[in-house]
Design a protein around this motif. Structure first.
Motif, PDB file in Angstrom:
ATOM      1  N   PHE A   8      12.365  -6.948 -17.077  1.00  0.00           N
ATOM      2  CA  PHE A   8      11.435  -7.723 -17.075  1.00  0.00           C
ATOM      3  C   PHE A   8      12.057  -9.416 -17.388  1.00  0.00           C
ATOM      4  N   TRP A   9      12.877  -9.322 -18.092  1.00  0.00           N
ATOM      5  CA  TRP A   9      13.873 -10.688 -18.243  1.00  0.00           C
ATOM      6  C   TRP A   9      14.510 -11.022 -16.959  1.00  0.00           C
ATOM      7  N   VAL A  10      14.967 -10.093 -16.194  1.00  0.00           N
ATOM      8  CA  VAL A  10      15.559 -10.298 -14.844  1.00  0.00           C
ATOM      9  C   VAL A  10      14.428 -10.952 -13.941  1.00  0.00           C
ATOM     10  N   PHE A  11      13.087 -10.307 -13.911  1.00  0.00           N
ATOM     11  CA  PHE A  11      12.134 -10.716 -13.238  1.00  0.00           C
ATOM     12  C   PHE A  11      11.751 -12.223 -13.289  1.00  0.00           C
ATOM     13  N   ASN A  12      11.806 -12.590 -14.768  1.00  0.00           N
ATOM     14  CA  ASN A  12      11.397 -13.725 -15.347  1.00  0.00           C
ATOM     15  C   ASN A  12      12.392 -14.869 -14.556  1.00  0.00           C
ATOM     16  N   ALA A  13      13.635 -14.650 -14.797  1.00  0.00           N
ATOM     17  CA  ALA A  13      14.737 -15.378 -14.336  1.00  0.00           C
ATOM     18  C   ALA A  13      14.628 -15.482 -12.863  1.00  0.00           C
ATOM     19  N   LEU A  14      14.364 -14.759 -12.100  1.00  0.00           N
ATOM     20  CA  LEU A  14      14.230 -14.796 -10.836  1.00  0.00           C
ATOM     21  C   LEU A  14      13.006 -15.677 -10.537  1.00  0.00           C
ATOM     22  N   ALA A  56       0.805  -1.231  -0.077  1.00  0.00           N
ATOM     23  CA  ALA A  56       0.014  -0.190  -0.262  1.00  0.00           C
ATOM     24  C   ALA A  56       0.830   1.252   0.132  1.00  0.00           C
ATOM     25  N   PHE A  57       2.121   1.216   0.463  1.00  0.00           N
ATOM     26  CA  PHE A  57       3.098   2.395   0.732  1.00  0.00           C
ATOM     27  C   PHE A  57       3.526   2.623  -0.820  1.00  0.00           C
ATOM     28  N   PHE A  58       3.804   1.627  -1.583  1.00  0.00           N
ATOM     29  CA  PHE A  58       4.727   1.953  -2.783  1.00  0.00           C
ATOM     30  C   PHE A  58       3.872   1.525  -4.177  1.00  0.00           C
ATOM     31  N   LEU A  59       2.643   0.837  -3.980  1.00  0.00           N
ATOM     32  CA  LEU A  59       2.511   0.754  -5.529  1.00  0.00           C
ATOM     33  C   LEU A  59       1.221   1.750  -5.721  1.00  0.00           C
ATOM     34  N   HIS A  60       1.286   2.206  -6.810  1.00  0.00           N
ATOM     35  CA  HIS A  60       0.395   3.275  -7.264  1.00  0.00           C
ATOM     36  C   HIS A  60       0.608   3.684  -8.962  1.00  0.00           C
ATOM     37  N   GLU A  61      -0.137   4.377  -9.440  1.00  0.00           N
ATOM     38  CA  GLU A  61      -0.046   4.565 -10.709  1.00  0.00           C
ATOM     39  C   GLU A  61       1.153   5.716 -11.148  1.00  0.00           C
ATOM     40  N   SER A  62       2.018   5.169 -12.160  1.00  0.00           N
ATOM     41  CA  SER A  62       2.880   6.039 -12.413  1.00  0.00           C
ATOM     42  C   SER A  62       3.001   6.290 -14.049  1.00  0.00           C
ATOM     43  N   PRO A  63       3.660   7.427 -14.635  1.00  0.00           N
ATOM     44  CA  PRO A  63       3.536   7.470 -16.103  1.00  0.00           C
ATOM     45  C   PRO A  63       4.313   6.249 -16.749  1.00  0.00           C
ATOM     46  N   PRO A  64       3.908   5.829 -17.646  1.00  0.00           N
ATOM     47  CA  PRO A  64       4.267   4.659 -18.537  1.00  0.00           C
ATOM     48  C   PRO A  64       5.621   5.119 -19.319  1.00  0.00           C
ATOM     49  N   ALA A  65       6.250   4.321 -19.964  1.00  0.00           N
ATOM     50  CA  ALA A  65       7.441   4.745 -20.657  1.00  0.00           C
ATOM     51  C   ALA A  65       7.071   5.546 -22.065  1.00  0.00           C
ATOM     52  N   ALA A  66       8.049   6.488 -22.004  1.00  0.00           N
ATOM     53  CA  ALA A  66       7.585   7.473 -23.040  1.00  0.00           C
ATOM     54  C   ALA A  66       8.578   7.637 -24.520  1.00  0.00           C
ATOM     55  N   THR A  67       9.338   6.633 -24.337  1.00  0.00           N
ATOM     56  CA  THR A  67      10.385   6.542 -25.528  1.00  0.00           C
ATOM     57  C   THR A  67      10.618   4.939 -25.790  1.00  0.00           C
ATOM     58  N   SER A  68      11.124   4.805 -26.925  1.00  0.00           N
ATOM     59  CA  SER A  68      11.398   3.353 -27.293  1.00  0.00           C
ATOM     60  C   SER A  68      12.590   2.927 -26.495  1.00  0.00           C
ATOM     61  N   THR A  69      13.414   3.724 -25.980  1.00  0.00           N
ATOM     62  CA  THR A  69      14.511   3.549 -25.434  1.00  0.00           C
ATOM     63  C   THR A  69      14.320   2.832 -23.947  1.00  0.00           C
ATOM     64  N   GLU A  70      13.308   3.781 -23.303  1.00  0.00           N
ATOM     65  CA  GLU A  70      12.710   3.165 -21.733  1.00  0.00           C
ATOM     66  C   GLU A  70      11.993   2.025 -22.101  1.00  0.00           C
ATOM     67  N   GLU A  71      11.109   1.901 -23.188  1.00  0.00           N
ATOM     68  CA  GLU A  71      10.506   0.607 -23.174  1.00  0.00           C
ATOM     69  C   GLU A  71      11.452  -0.678 -23.583  1.00  0.00           C
ATOM     70  N   GLN A  72      12.402  -0.410 -23.890  1.00  0.00           N
ATOM     71  CA  GLN A  72      13.420  -1.570 -24.311  1.00  0.00           C
ATOM     72  C   GLN A  72      14.171  -2.011 -22.858  1.00  0.00           C
ATOM     73  N   GLU A  73      14.276  -0.793 -22.070  1.00  0.00           N
ATOM     74  CA  GLU A  73      14.952  -1.098 -20.810  1.00  0.00           C
ATOM     75  C   GLU A  73      13.919  -1.799 -19.812  1.00  0.00           C
TER      76      GLU A  73
END
Length: 576
Positions: free
Chosen positions: A219-225, A197-214
């Motif tokens: 997410f690949w790291v999350f998948n591996a874990l 409840a302290f940390f999860l809230h709506e934030s601006p999404p990726a605005a550039t293709s570089t941010e999307e790739q990052e």
């Protein structure tokens, strides 16, 4: 030097905001780790059946009551557009504390409840997860809207693992004690949701293709874990009679693994914090390079918006087509929504029946302990969810493959699994547990982003919860009626009013009927794939040109986070 001094504070604030967004996603993962308690019914159903002297129909109706709680998830869907994320999380966790707390008191024999009162508390426990899942899914898909497949796969994957996490931790710490298990289901989600409840809230999404790739790399790291956690749980299931010390060590390492995703926001913060390095210059220059492209895109979108406004002024409101933003009523009036709804019912309704009846299926086939089958279904359900999220996203970017095709493939495999269990060949329950887990996981992980891509994100919370109505409906049709009645027809009455059935014949006809339902679901998924091909062709074309395909209303909400920020940055640098 003036350029560096002026841009540094902006880069620093952006880094902090993005770090908090990733921290929110980590807490969302933790919430999903404990929000799959609806799938743990088989772990304590036998204790309820013997303690309350229930028939199989009565026991199955308790599981239906649990799933009926999801029908009231419509309230969570409505609230998702009105209430903040933290409040939705707290509502769900407190409701779970009451629902599962009452069940714990009954199983631990501290109180006694009538059958209908137990149904009410079962319903509350089931409804609690809809609030938690809605808060997490709606918020995270809006935060990472250009990576919907991986987000859905990861979050739904951890829901699948949650059953195994609870089951294995209970086995390690309390030796499969049903009362202790229910105590965990009541208390642990409350603590985790308070943190989220302290940390999860709506934030601006990726605005550039570089941010999307990052984002995609993280997410690949999350998948591996997540895969490491799944393999670790799977390995523990096959260790015969572990010692007390070994079990405690397992529990401690499990907690460390669940905490490990925290490394991602920490790494991001130290990697991107403002300082005399190249990162600040990259953060400033990259938007400047995209200003011209974004301005052109904005001009094009502005023309579309002006055209839409002119049509509305003229009194002609354009009916949205599939792939555009839909209101709830507009979505419900489409054939595509009901194709998705019924095909979803064929998959999750039958899969949930196996999960709810796993205790009795195992006993009928001669297994005294079914915890391993519950855990196998959970773990392989995780692999189905997380792999389908990655694979479906990859093939959209690679060839524009419609997501519903993966649902169709899962339905065929699921039908084969049911036929094997109907034949009761040696090891069929092991195979069936794995197959049902994988295919059930695919259905959940694929349907979540599919609904957002076909009908938009504006009313996604409510649309998602309407689709989740399939869980109580499927539980009632396939588990409460089909499985319960056919089992009781084959069972013999026992002293005290209960009944029991031993042998492959107990569930044979149930599996055959569910296999036929899966074939129907397969046909519907193929039909939806054909009808939605144009939508995925557009997504493919937009991703191929490194632009984000978003519904018109979605684009409007992103204008300030994208193009206008770039213009603002350009103006500040011109001043310098």
């Amino acid at each position: 030097m003036g350029l560096f001094e002026r841009s540094s504070p902006s880069a620093s604030s952006t880094t902090i905001a993005t770090t908090l967004k990733w921290l929110g996603f980590v807490t969302a993962v933790w919430v999903q780790c404990i929000s799959g308690n609806n799938y743990t019914f088989s772990d304590y159903s036998d204790a309820l059946k013997s303690l309350m002297n229930l028939t199989q129909v009565q026991l199955n109706n308790l599981s239906v009551a649990k799933d009926v709680g999801k029908a009231f998830g419509l309230l969570a869907g409505l609230a998702s557009d009105k209430l903040p994320t933290w409040l939705i999380l707290l509502i769900g966790s407190v409701e779970g504390l009451v629902g599962y707390g009452a069940q714990w008191l009954v199983v631990s024999e501290k109180i006694t409840l009538s059958y209908w009162k137990m149904c009410i508390f079962m319903c509350m426990g089931g409804n609690s997860t809809t609030w938690m899942n809605t808060a997490v899914l709606v918020t995270c898909i809006r935060n990472f809207r250009t990576n919907r497949g991986p987000v859905s796969g990861i979050l739904k994957g951890y829901v699948g693992l949650s059953t195994a996490i609870f089951t294995d931790l209970c086995t390690a710490l309390f030796s499969d004690d049903a009362a202790s298990f229910l105590f965990m289901l009541a208390v642990i989600p409350l603590g985790v949701c308070v943190i989220a409840a302290f940390f999860l809230h709506e934030s601006p999404p990726a605005a550039t293709s570089t941010e999307e790739q990052e984002e995609s790399r993280y997410f690949w790291v999350f998948n591996a874990l997540a895969v490491v956690v799944a393999v670790y749980l799977l390995a523990y299931d096959f260790i015969p009679s572990p010692s007390t010390v070994f079990s405690l060590a397992f529990a401690a390492i499990m907690l460390v693994l669940l905490a490990s995703p925290l490394a991602i926001p920490v790494y991001y913060f130290f990697k991107n914090r403002s300082g005399p390095g190249g990162d600040v210059e990259r953060q400033v220059r990259e938007p400047l390079l995209l200003v011209e492209e974004e301005e052109k895109a904005t001009e094009s979108r502005g023309k579309e918006d002006d055209l839409a406004t002119e049509e509305e002024v003229a009194g002609v409101k354009k009916k949205p087509v599939i792939g555009e933003e839909h209101t709830i009523m507009e979505a419900l009036r489409t054939v595509d929504f009901w194709i998705l709804f019924v095909s979803f019912l064929c998959g999750v309704g039958t899969g949930l029946t196996v999960m709810n009846n796993m205790g009795q299926i195992g006993l009928a086939l001669g297994y005294s302990d079914v915890s391993i089958f519950v855990s196998l279904t959970s773990i392989w359900g995780f692999f189905g969810r997380i792999i389908s999220g990655i694979v479906s996203e990859y093939f959209i970017k690679k060839a524009g493959t419609p997501r519903p095709l993966w649902n169709a493939a899962a339905q065929v495999v699921m039908a084969v699994g049911y036929i094997l269990m109907a034949l009761a060949v040696p090891g069929s329950l092991y195979i069936g547990s794995i197959v049902v887990g994988i295919c059930y996981g695919i259905r959940l992980a694929i349907t979540v982003p599919t609904a957002s891509e076909l009908f938009g994100l504006k009313y996604y919370g409510l649309i998602y919860n309407i689709l989740i109505l399939n869980l109580p409906i499927g539980s009632f049709l396939f588990s409460g009626l089909l499985a319960g009645l056919l089992y009781d027809m084959e069972a013999t009455t026992t002293a005290g009013g209960g009944d029991t059935c031993v042998g492959a014949h107990c569930y044979r006809l149930v599996f055959v009927v569910m296999a036929v339902a899966c074939i129907v679901g397969f046909a519907l998924d193929i039909l939806l794939s054909i009808r939605s091909k144009d939508v995925y062709d557009k997504i493919f074309a937009s991703k191929k040109s490194n632009k984000s395909y978003l519904p018109s209303n979605d684009r409007t909400s992103m204008k300030m986070t994208g193009t206008e920020e770039c213009k603002d940055q350009k103006d500040r640098n011109l001043e310098d």
